[in-house]
Scaffold this motif. Structure first.
Motif, PDB file in Angstrom:
ATOM      1  N   LEU A   2       0.840  -1.191   0.000  1.00 38.29           N
ATOM      2  CA  LEU A   2       0.000   0.000   0.000  1.00 38.29           C
ATOM      3  C   LEU A   2       0.878   1.246   0.000  1.00 38.29           C
ATOM      4  O   LEU A   2       1.821   1.344   0.787  1.00 38.29           O
ATOM      5  N   ASN A  26      -5.272   3.402  -9.519  1.00 41.33           N
ATOM      6  CA  ASN A  26      -4.272   2.434  -9.052  1.00 41.33           C
ATOM      7  C   ASN A  26      -4.624   2.045  -7.617  1.00 41.33           C
ATOM      8  O   ASN A  26      -4.462   2.837  -6.695  1.00 41.33           O
ATOM      9  N   ASN A  28      -3.227   0.335  -5.485  1.00 39.69           N
ATOM     10  CA  ASN A  28      -2.134   0.268  -4.516  1.00 39.69           C
ATOM     11  C   ASN A  28      -1.926   1.605  -3.793  1.00 39.69           C
ATOM     12  O   ASN A  28      -1.157   1.677  -2.841  1.00 39.69           O
ATOM     13  N   GLU A 121       4.952   4.162  -8.201  1.00 38.80           N
ATOM     14  CA  GLU A 121       4.876   2.872  -7.533  1.00 38.80           C
ATOM     15  C   GLU A 121       6.223   2.141  -7.609  1.00 38.80           C
ATOM     16  O   GLU A 121       6.729   1.628  -6.607  1.00 38.80           O
ATOM     17  N   GLU A 125       8.702   1.397  -4.387  1.00 37.75           N
ATOM     18  CA  GLU A 125       9.138   0.024  -4.126  1.00 37.75           C
ATOM     19  C   GLU A 125      10.666  -0.074  -4.120  1.00 37.75           C
ATOM     20  O   GLU A 125      11.257  -0.714  -3.246  1.00 37.75           O
TER      21      GLU A 125
END
Length: 136
Positions: A2, A26, A28, A121, A125
């Motif tokens: 998340l 999105n 996420n 994203e 990450e």
């Protein structure tokens, strides 16, 4: 994973629209704070970690450049994006100098936002992986 988001925008319909659009495009991404001005955004950021900050440049009390400056100095893991109605190079240049990852214009193009969210994203990450690798 998340991705926690703060959105700072003084035009309330736009603020709500950005929140809905980000979360819909999105899954996420979760907008955990909607700030009505830069002062509110910085106060929230002082006690909370977020992965991404979307901020307008022109806001009352504290502008978006000050928000970017705060994030750059205090939250190096956080990605910043400027959302602005000003299509002037000087604003974009200042935003990028203050650490913005990107500068998108209002009204927001959905396809442009989809691509940007994917980029953010991957970067979030990558940074979390690097951080964990260095801590362990």
């Amino acid at each position: 994973m998340l991705i926690k988001v703060l959105v700072a925008e003084d035009e309330l319909p736009l603020l709500r629209g950005i929140k809905v659009m980000v979360e819909r495009l999105n899954s996420n991404f979760e907008v955990i704070m909607c700030a009505k001005n830069g002062k509110e955004a910085i106060e929230f950021l002082k006690g909370n970690n977020v992965d991404v900050v979307f901020t307008d440049i022109n806001m009352p009390l504290v502008d978006g450049l000050e928000v970017l400056d705060y994030v750059g100095k205090n939250m190096p893991q956080t990605q910043s994006v400027v959302i602005s109605g000003y299509n002037e190079f000087s604003y974009a240049k200042e935003a990028l100098k203050s650490g913005a990852k990107n500068y998108i214009l209002k009204p927001i193009d959905q396809q442009e936002l989809v691509v940007l969210l994917e980029q953010l994203e991957h970067e979030v990450e990558r940074r979390k992986y690097e951080f964990q690798k260095n801590v362990l």
